[in-house]
Design an enzyme around this catalytic site. Structure first.
Site, PDB file in Angstrom:
ATOM      1  N   LYS A  37       0.807  -1.234   0.000  1.00  0.00           N
ATOM      2  CA  LYS A  37       0.000   0.000   0.000  1.00  0.00           C
ATOM      3  C   LYS A  37       0.833   1.272   0.000  1.00  0.00           C
ATOM      4  O   LYS A  37       0.401   2.272  -0.546  1.00  0.00           O
ATOM      5  CB  LYS A  37      -0.977  -0.006   1.170  1.00  0.00           C
ATOM      6  N   ARG A  92      -8.427   0.068  16.363  1.00  0.00           N
ATOM      7  CA  ARG A  92      -8.730   0.452  14.997  1.00  0.00           C
ATOM      8  C   ARG A  92      -9.745  -0.597  14.537  1.00  0.00           C
ATOM      9  O   ARG A  92     -10.809  -0.696  15.134  1.00  0.00           O
ATOM     10  CB  ARG A  92      -7.468   0.535  14.125  1.00  0.00           C
TER      11      ARG A  92
HETATM   12  C1  LIG Z   1      -0.567  -1.191   6.661  1.00  0.00           C
HETATM   13  C2  LIG Z   1      -1.002  -2.483   7.207  1.00  0.00           C
HETATM   14  C3  LIG Z   1      -0.074  -3.508   7.377  1.00  0.00           C
HETATM   15  C4  LIG Z   1       1.414  -3.319   7.121  1.00  0.00           C
HETATM   16  O1  LIG Z   1       1.952  -2.558   8.162  1.00  0.00           O
HETATM   17  P1  LIG Z   1       3.511  -2.248   8.247  1.00  0.00           P
HETATM   18  O2  LIG Z   1       3.673  -1.614   9.586  1.00  0.00           O
HETATM   19  O3  LIG Z   1       3.826  -1.341   7.127  1.00  0.00           O
HETATM   20  O4  LIG Z   1       4.214  -3.543   8.163  1.00  0.00           O
HETATM   21  C5  LIG Z   1      -0.534  -4.723   7.826  1.00  0.00           C
HETATM   22  N1  LIG Z   1      -1.844  -4.931   8.099  1.00  0.00           N
HETATM   23  C6  LIG Z   1      -2.764  -3.969   7.956  1.00  0.00           C
HETATM   24  C7  LIG Z   1      -4.187  -4.279   8.264  1.00  0.00           C
HETATM   25  C8  LIG Z   1      -2.372  -2.700   7.514  1.00  0.00           C
HETATM   26  O5  LIG Z   1      -3.296  -1.758   7.377  1.00  0.00           O
END
Ligand SMILES: *Cc1c(COP(=O)(O)O)cnc(C)c1O
Length: 355
Positions: free
Chosen positions: A37, A132
């Protein structure tokens, strides 16, 4: 002349980081889902993650997943944010699995999958304290039961996400709770779920501490792969590159200017600026990059430079003893927030090194 501003992306360093994390986690029986992302679903980066041993990809935006599909990426891809009901059709078309917390959304996915003649995988996210996304633990069983009753959706497992909203860190207690829930659901429904996805890059410290990882068999990694950092303290992870990305911007003005503004002070473009200590005249440099292109708070300038401020289209630096002229370039390291904004800005060119 090269385009500016531009992100210079070293795919070899991303490959190295991915390979190391995949291998270190495999020793704990944990697979890695590579999270794209922060890269706007870059197919180049997706391919590097896959070449380095990642078996599944994940993204929070269905548009990014579509970008990767259109570029020919055929690996399983997970939508790691709850689908919007308004997007269930593209979700069942392009994502193999989505992460869910609302039965209404799962019902809409089921209907869309039926219409499309497909089966869509469901992972249920569990609330473990970060507040969240997530189903309250006591409500998960009933949503599993309801999911099992719906056509064209396949219950794949459970997951959790910590350290994103409130900074709650993964530990024996909350991870133990997720494992216990996996065990109890397996017993209740007499199946063995495929996926117990414990979290994101913030979970690495917990795994590498030698903790009992219980049922956790997957982590979703973005920041640790791309920036080589532990998001709990933003310290480098042993053996990983922290400079796979560089933001290069071009000087458009360089002048000796007073360090203090002149006139009555009210608000500036982005609120009230912090007070400035008088240093007499300084070598001030303006760069053609701004909040529209990146997060100025997340840029790390080279030694001898200091970021003084930013507006939509300008970054202002104290160049110290450096003598710069219009047309010169300065390269910055980026934090996650600066990287995310730079990757998503159409004004920032992306230059990939050849792998
Ligand atoms: C962004 C995200 C991740 C990845 O997180 P990082 O800290 O970049 O490894 C994993 N799971 C969810 C649900 C996320 O939104």
């Amino acid at each position: 002349m090269m385009r500016a501003p531009r992100l210079e992306i070293d795919l070899r360093k991303i490959h190295h980081n991915t390979g190391i994390l995949v291998e270190r986690l495999a020793r704990h029986g944990i697979s890695v889902s590579g999270i794209t992302k922060a890269t706007l679903g870059s197919p180049d980066i997706a391919r590097v993650l896959l070449n380095a041993g990642v078996k599944t990809l994940g993204d929070s935006r269905i548009e990014n997943i579509e970008t990767m599909r259109k570029a020919g990426v055929s690996t399983p891809i997970w939508l790691i944010r709850s689908p919007m009901i308004s997007q269930v059709d593209p979700v069942v078309t392009h994502a193999d699995i989505s992460f869910n917390t609302e039965l209404d959304v799962i019902k809409a996915l089921s209907a869309a999958a039926q219409k499309a003649g497909r089966t869509h995988g469901i992972v249920l996210m569990v609330e473990l304290g970060d507040l969240r996304e997530g189903i309250m633990p006591e409500d998960v069983e009933s949503i599993v039961r309801a999911t099992l009753d719906l056509p064209n959706v396949d219950f794949k497992g459970i997951g959790a996400n910590l350290a994103c909203r409130s900074g709650v860190s993964p530990d024996a207690k909350n991870m133990g709770e997720l494992s216990a829930l996996a065990n109890s659901l397996d017993a209740t429904f007499n199946f063995e779920m495929d996926i117990v996805s414990g979290g994101n890059s913030a979970n690495l410290e917990w795994v590498f501490s030698g903790a009992d990882t219980g049922r956790i068999n997957n982590l979703r990694l973005g920041e640790s792969i791309l920036l080589g950092l532990n998001p709990l303290n933003r310290e480098p992870i042993d053996g990983l590159h922290i400079d796979a990305f560089k933001l290069v911007a071009e000087v458009i003005e360089s002048k000796l200017k007073p360090s203090q503004p002149r006139g009555e002070i009210k608000q500036a473009a982005f609120g009230t600026p912090p007070p400035i200590t008088n240093q007499g005249n300084i070598s001030q440099v303006l760069l053609a990059v701004g909040e529209q292109d990146t997060d100025s708070d997340g840029l790390i300038p080279p030694l001898g430079f200091e970021i003084l401020g930013a507006s939509s289209d300008h970054l202002i630096l104290n160049a110290g003893d450096n003598r710069l002229s219009a047309g010169d370039e300065i390269a910055f390291q980026l934090n996650y927030s600066a990287l995310l904004r730079a990757m998503t800005s159409p004004f920032v060119a992306k230059i990939y090194s050849i792998q």
